[in-house]
Structure formats: C-alpha cells, structure tokens
Design an enzyme around this catalytic site. Sequence first.
Site, PDB file in Angstrom:
ATOM      1  N   GLU A 215     -47.546 -19.118 -19.463  1.00 20.73           N
ATOM      2  CA  GLU A 215     -47.948 -19.186 -21.027  1.00 20.73           C
ATOM      3  C   GLU A 215     -48.779 -17.934 -20.955  1.00 20.73           C
ATOM      4  O   GLU A 215     -49.802 -17.791 -20.350  1.00 20.73           O
ATOM      5  CB  GLU A 215     -48.661 -20.428 -21.657  1.00 20.73           C
TER       6      GLU A 215
ATOM      7  N   LYS B 196     -58.297 -22.669 -17.384  1.00 25.26           N
ATOM      8  CA  LYS B 196     -58.396 -21.526 -18.154  1.00 25.26           C
ATOM      9  C   LYS B 196     -59.352 -21.412 -19.078  1.00 25.26           C
ATOM     10  O   LYS B 196     -60.353 -20.330 -19.076  1.00 25.26           O
ATOM     11  CB  LYS B 196     -57.166 -21.297 -18.904  1.00 25.26           C
TER      12      LYS B 196
ATOM     13  N   ARG C 286     -49.965 -29.508  -8.009  1.00 24.84           N
ATOM     14  CA  ARG C 286     -50.631 -28.290  -8.144  1.00 24.84           C
ATOM     15  C   ARG C 286     -51.782 -27.980  -7.070  1.00 24.84           C
ATOM     16  O   ARG C 286     -52.106 -28.927  -6.356  1.00 24.84           O
ATOM     17  CB  ARG C 286     -51.239 -28.307  -9.375  1.00 24.84           C
TER      18      ARG C 286
HETATM   19  P1  ATP Z   1     -52.239 -24.386 -19.436  1.00 28.70           P
HETATM   20  O1  ATP Z   1     -50.668 -24.964 -19.535  1.00 28.70           O
HETATM   21  O2  ATP Z   1     -53.223 -25.455 -19.404  1.00 28.70           O
HETATM   22  O3  ATP Z   1     -52.259 -23.280 -20.429  1.00 28.70           O
HETATM   23  P2  ATP Z   1     -51.380 -23.815 -16.886  1.00 28.70           P
HETATM   24  O4  ATP Z   1     -52.239 -23.399 -15.858  1.00 28.70           O
HETATM   25  O5  ATP Z   1     -50.280 -24.800 -16.697  1.00 28.70           O
HETATM   26  O6  ATP Z   1     -52.411 -23.889 -18.131  1.00 28.70           O
HETATM   27  P3  ATP Z   1     -49.326 -21.907 -17.507  1.00 28.70           P
HETATM   28  O7  ATP Z   1     -49.256 -20.489 -17.663  1.00 28.70           O
HETATM   29  O8  ATP Z   1     -48.531 -22.792 -18.327  1.00 28.70           O
HETATM   30  O9  ATP Z   1     -50.860 -22.238 -17.295  1.00 28.70           O
HETATM   31  O10 ATP Z   1     -48.571 -22.091 -15.685  1.00 28.70           O
HETATM   32  C1  ATP Z   1     -47.453 -21.410 -15.281  1.00 28.70           C
HETATM   33  C2  ATP Z   1     -46.773 -22.259 -14.316  1.00 28.70           C
HETATM   34  O11 ATP Z   1     -47.723 -22.012 -13.159  1.00 28.70           O
HETATM   35  C3  ATP Z   1     -46.643 -23.517 -14.450  1.00 28.70           C
HETATM   36  O12 ATP Z   1     -45.267 -23.531 -14.000  1.00 28.70           O
HETATM   37  C4  ATP Z   1     -47.739 -24.159 -14.005  1.00 28.70           C
HETATM   38  O13 ATP Z   1     -47.120 -25.435 -13.475  1.00 28.70           O
HETATM   39  C5  ATP Z   1     -47.917 -23.272 -12.743  1.00 28.70           C
HETATM   40  N1  ATP Z   1     -49.203 -23.710 -12.374  1.00 28.70           N
HETATM   41  C6  ATP Z   1     -50.283 -23.710 -13.062  1.00 28.70           C
HETATM   42  N2  ATP Z   1     -51.574 -24.068 -12.479  1.00 28.70           N
HETATM   43  C7  ATP Z   1     -51.165 -24.199 -11.121  1.00 28.70           C
HETATM   44  C8  ATP Z   1     -51.785 -24.797  -9.971  1.00 28.70           C
HETATM   45  N3  ATP Z   1     -53.056 -24.910 -10.067  1.00 28.70           N
HETATM   46  N4  ATP Z   1     -51.101 -24.939  -8.909  1.00 28.70           N
HETATM   47  C9  ATP Z   1     -49.596 -24.845  -8.964  1.00 28.70           C
HETATM   48  N5  ATP Z   1     -49.152 -24.337 -10.034  1.00 28.70           N
HETATM   49  C10 ATP Z   1     -49.722 -24.128 -11.261  1.00 28.70           C
END
Ligand code: ATP
Length: 558
Positions: free
Chosen positions: A38, A274, A264
């Site tokens: 995102e 974030k 994760r």
């Molecule tokens: P949010 O959804 O709270 O804004 P997010 O960290 O999930 O934050 P995204 O941009 O949605 O951000 O993440 C993009 C991809 O990265 C998603 O598929 C998510 O599952 C993966 N991702 C995010 N954080 C992690 C992590 N700590 N370890 C592994 N994969 C991650």
Amino acid sequence: MSIETTTPAAPSNFLRTIIEDDLDTGKHQNVVTRFPPEPNGYLHIGHAKSICLNFGLARDFGGRCHLRFDDTNPVKEEVEYIESIKESVRWLGFDWGEHLYYASDYFEQLYQWAEYLIGQSKAYVDDLSADEMRTYRGTLTEPGTESPFRNRSVAENLDLFRRMRAGEFPDGAKVLRAKIDMASPNLNLRDPVLYRISHVPHPHVGDAWCIYPMYDFAHGQSDAIEGITHSICTLEFEDHKPLYEWFLDNLPVPARPRQYEFARLNLTYAVMSKRKLHELVTSGTVSGWDDPRMPTLMGLRRRGYTPESIRAFCERIGVGRSDSWIDMAILEEAVREDLNERAPRALAVLRPLKVVIDNYPAGEVEEFEAANHPQKPEMGSRTVTFSRELFIEQDDFCEQPPKGFFRMTPGAEVRLRYAYIVRCTSVVKDENGAVTEVHCEYDPASRGGSAADGRKIKGTIHWVSASHSLEAEVRLFDRLFTDPNPDRGGADYKQFLNPQSVEVVSSARLEAGLASVDGDVRLQFERQGYFCLDCKDSRPGSPVFNRIATLKDTWTKK
Ligand code: ATP
Ligand code: MG
C-alpha cells in the site's frame, strides 16, 4: 564423485512444496505471484522478506511476479511513496518487467462487480453510521444484528449505489455492504463493508471517484484479474481468507487465485509499524526515513547494507507459518559476511593520537604496498605513505597497560601495519596528565614489518601519516534501541531509545587515497568495521563515512 555444476537450489519451504505440487499435478502451468504494497509509507526490512519470497518464487519456478500498488485508501497514499517503493524493489534486485499494476486501475471493474452482487441480492446500501454498525456487529461470543436497511430491494440498492458514485452523499452517509451472515463466527463475514464514500482525490486516478472499495473487496479480485496463482500474505489475513473466497465464489471472476499465509518478520531492537516509524521521523528522533539507523530499505541502503546481504538474510531466516522473532545480530552478520568477502581494506584512525618517530629523518617519506584484501590478491594493492609523524588510535596506546595488552606501551615493541617495528621511548602530556604525543624509535631493519633477526612482535596496530592523511567525519552508528522488544506489550518504545545509537567523530584521519572515493563505496577500516561513503553528506575531497557494522557482534554477550 559428483561435481556440483549448478548453484544449490534455494532452501525449501512450505510454499515451494505447494507450488511444486501444483505444477506437478497440472493445477497450474505457470506461477504468478505479486508483491502488493500500500503506498502509504516507505518499505522496511519486513517488506523485503515478502519481496524476496514473492519475486524469488517466481524466479525459481520460471514464472513472474507483479508489483501491484494496493491503493484503495487515498487518504493516506501519496505519489512520493509509490516512487520510493519502486526504487527500493529495484535496488533489492528485483524486476517486475511490464507487470506494474494498481488496484485503482480495476476500480471500474470492481464497481461493476459490486453492482453484480446487488443484482444477486448479495449486497445492499446501508445508512447505519460507523458507530451503529460497530454495535450491530456483535462480538466474538455474540452474533451480530441485521441492519434495518438489509432488505432493501435490488432496484433501491442499485439506485442508491449509483447515486453514491455520482457524489450525491457526503462522506460516511452510506456504505455498500455484502449480505453474508450476521451470525457468522468469523466477524469478517458479518456483512463486511465493500465501498465507502470519500470525497478525496486519489494519487493514481485523480478525482475520478468519490467512492472507494475496501481492501478486502479489491485484493482477491485484483489477484483474479491479473491471473495470480499464489497470493501470499502474512498470517493476520488468515481470518480474511473465507471472505477472499466468498468474493471469488460469488463473482464472475476470470481466474481462481488462492491465498496462502506466512509469518511476518519481527526483528529485535527495531520497531517496524509504519505509525511508529513515522513518529520517529516527525519527532526528529531520526533525521528522516533514510536515517541509517532506520529499518527502512532506504535507511539500510544509506547505512551501507548491500542488496545481496539483505537477500541472503531473507534466505537464511526462511519462511514458516509460526510467528517468531529474528535477532538483529543475524541481519548484521549477513552484511559482515558479504563485505568481508568484497570490501577493500583501508586504514583509518578514528581518534587520533600523534606519534613522532624520533630517529626517522624529518622530511623523508616512504611508500608501502598494502593489499586491498588479505586473502584476495586479485583485488590488487595500493600504497600508503609513511613519514616521521603519524597518527595512531588513542586506544592503541596505554601508559600502564593491563596484562595482555599488546599494543603500544612505553618500552615495548609494536608493529605498524605494513611498515616498521617501533618502540615507544617517551610521552608528552598536557596539564591534566593526558598523553598528547608519543615518541618512538623505529627499527630500520624491519621494513615491511618483520624483524631481521626473526624476533616475534605480538601486536600490530594501524596508523596514518600525519601530513599524508585526510581529515573526515565518521558516523558510528549502532542499534536504535537498547531493548530487544522495544514495543512489547504496547510499551512506549521511546523509553528504550539507545542514547549511543550514533556517535559523530568529526576529525578522524583516513589514508590519503580516500580523498578521491566517490559513489557506492564500502570499505573495511582495518580493526574497526565496515564503512560506506554517505551518499547525502559527502563532498568531493571531504568524505563522510557511515559505520555499517562493527567487525564482530558486540551485543549478543551483553
Ligand atoms: P499496513 O497494512 O499496516 O499499512 P503493511 O506493513 O502490511 O502495513 P503493506 O504495504 O500492506 O504494509 O505491505 C505489503 C506487503 O508486505 C504485504 O503483503 C504484507 O503482508 C507484507 N509485509 C508487511 N510487513 C511485513 C513483515 N514484517 N514481514 C513480512 N511481510 C510483511
Ligand atoms: Mg497491509
């Protein structure tokens, strides 16, 4: 005996096994994955795990991986993030080719599918407020209550939904919901919201829309539109999977992707949410998103981490289905291992102490050849200049040495790396008794560093010539937090900030050749650690170096 001619395959994990089976059984002919950020922030090391996994699977199985911006919430999204995310993925070494997509490119199709659900009596426009909806939703132990608007006719719902799109209602006045089951034990199935009204322009599609699909309504359908075969996400989406499948079951989608969840990355001594990273930036605790102490990819890059080391780290930690913590030391070790192989060596004195070789002729200079890498002659050599006045590290001199101190002390011999054996004969002190200058005599027969008579010299220290060295700023970075889990149990992570996470040494002395370095330079300063040229603050002739990592882990035994 067999000889390995190919590089060893990447270590297996449960997703590889699933994909191998799907290819073997003919369920899929080709693997298509996606990385779906995102654009509401910068990428961090956790995202790197997901990037390496998705792009890595596509690469290893000869498929493809899409970069798709999951841009369904324009309130928080910005073009700046889109550009930075693309740059970070490329920097990590991955290429989406022509497969760059935006969920917002599918808004028209998603809208048509929403009308389709209305036509099937599977979606309705609801006038409940957000608070009312929350109350009606029920709890984990109690079923929800159906909305009084749930049984509107298809015609009324279509009319209202079209008027929502046309901008007739203010934000929050109405939503479109799926009609599933208000008594479902899975709260995600209790008539989830599909569309909300938001009169906000969108970073990618401008002001084309004033209603936006929810993430859940966009994600699986986007996967289906793109022909994603394996939609890999983190474990917190496990509860959303029944909804993901409900949409695919109830819409005329062109393909049938499947969602798989993995654990994760949680990294010790770091925060990764974030919101918290944002706070560190806006409060001025760090200098920006690319502060070298940040776990963002921009921060790690500026710190001097190589993309290779981050990929190796992601490979090493593996992919599983149970949540766990990975020690920061593993990440640091990955960059050490990479740079130990590749980084040219250099001499740098961080806290200079002047040394005068009394029996060395004033005005004379000598050049010594120094290998760029002790085990890799192919990396060549350079010359370092020796003269009567040198700098050594303050720590390498001790007037009253403890037992086992083999560096410079009065009366004892020590080797100056690549140059000569010297013996300290006297010291000069200031009014406080601190040593400001050390006097030595050198052994002219020890040129290159070995004694002519073969006597053993235990210590070797590094040095630079006083008038043939370059003054430079060196930033000694360390971990940002002193506690392995700074935000555990909702604690205020700010109380665990490491007051020593950066020490700026403003007048280090580097061997003169470093005046001309430029670009993406990483070096080992012998006996000190790995350092890189700071890409932002270095100027021609006046480099600034960042410490990437110390030579050894100094945290684990603390
Ligand atoms: P949010 O959804 O709270 O804004 P997010 O960290 O999930 O934050 P995204 O941009 O949605 O951000 O993440 C993009 C991809 O990265 C998603 O598929 C998510 O599952 C993966 N991702 C995010 N954080 C992690 C992590 N700590 N370890 C592994 N994969 C991650
Ligand atoms: Mg997310």
